[in-house]
Write a protein that holds these residues in place. Structure first.
Motif: not given
Length: 266
Positions: A28-29, A92-97, A119-122, A211-215
């Motif tokens: 999921v996005f 589900a896998h989850f990826c949100g920004i 996945t937790v981005a920005n 997962l943590l994604v940073a800019g």
């Protein structure tokens, strides 16, 4: 490519898009404040070979339900669960920004049984201060479409590095068009949700692979914010990509590589 569809759920009607093989693990996005599911196009193309990719417009955005606010993350997280229920998806896998990342943290805290990974981005466990969010909500409600256009005009400096904005004007203009087209009530109501949510204490309970994604150049949710979350969430992984706030748009290759590597482990 699959067309978008209107999905009726117990929480309302949401605009979604499904791509990829039926029976594959679902990914999921979840979009950021002021954007739509189209922001994930590069990720949908990359991941729909191995995953059943599910994108949706967050409540108040795009063509999803725009109920009167204020909203809460209990509501926004519940919307994700309602979408999964309506599609009969157990996990589900989850990826949100950004805002979507905070939704992911809420799911990690409150709906771990439904999440394969998050996945937790920005994003951050607390994004910004309450006062400015409430001021922005009030301003947009007062100014309506003109207020949304003003936000669109000022958004590039918050969302992209100067160099990227100069080199990729078409991407920037598309992002500005997304925010200009959001319903003022929906945008304001999400601002109010962001004003109130603080998961800094709660995220210590997350056991879902994270997962943590940073800019590296993000002025909104900083690398330090991501490091604070990594310290709080046991076993979480941090990846930094060369981008500002909308890292999946500015650095899609690096973003996809980090997400791909993480998902291969889970």
């Amino acid at each position: 490519m699959s067309a978008t569809q209107q999905l009726t759920t117990a929480a309302g009607t949401f605009r979604i898009q499904l791509q990829g093989p039926e029976g594959a693990p679902v990914l999921v996005f979840s979009n950021s404040l002021g954007t739509t599911l189209e922001m994930w196009e590069a990720q949908a193309q990359a991941f729909s070979r191995d995953f059943r990719v599910l994108r949706y417009d967050t409540r108040g955005h795009g063509a999803s339900v725009c109920s009167p606010g204020p909203y809460s993350f209990t509501q926004l997280g519940g919307d994700v669960l309602a979408i999964l229920d309506a599609l009969q998806i157990e996990k589900a896998h989850f990826c949100g920004i950004s805002m979507g990342g905070l939704t992911g943290l809420w799911l990690g805290v409150n709906a771990a049984a439904r999440m394969r990974s998050i996945t937790v981005a920005n994003s951050a466990a607390k994004i910004g201060a309450e006062g400015p969010w409430l001021e922005r909500a009030a301003s947009v409600r007062t100014q309506g479409a003109a207020g949304m256009q003003a936000l669109a005009d000022s958004s590039p400096s918050r969302w992209f590095t100067e160099g990227f904005a100069a080199a990729q004007p078409a991407v920037v203009q598309q992002a500005q068009a997304w925010i200009a087209g959001i319903a003022p009530e929906g945008y304001a109501s999400c601002c109010e949700a962001l004003a109130k949510e603080d998961l800094r204490a709660a995220i210590t309970t997350i056991t879902t692979p994270t997962l943590l994604v940073a800019g590296a150049h993000d002025p909104v949710t900083t690398v330090a914010d991501a490091q604070a979350m990594q310290a709080a969430i046991a076993g979480s992984i941090l990846a930094t990509v060369p981008a500002s706030h909308l890292s999946n748009l500015e650095a899609p290759e690096a973003f996809n590589q980090a997400l791909q590597h993480f998902l291969q482990q889970h």
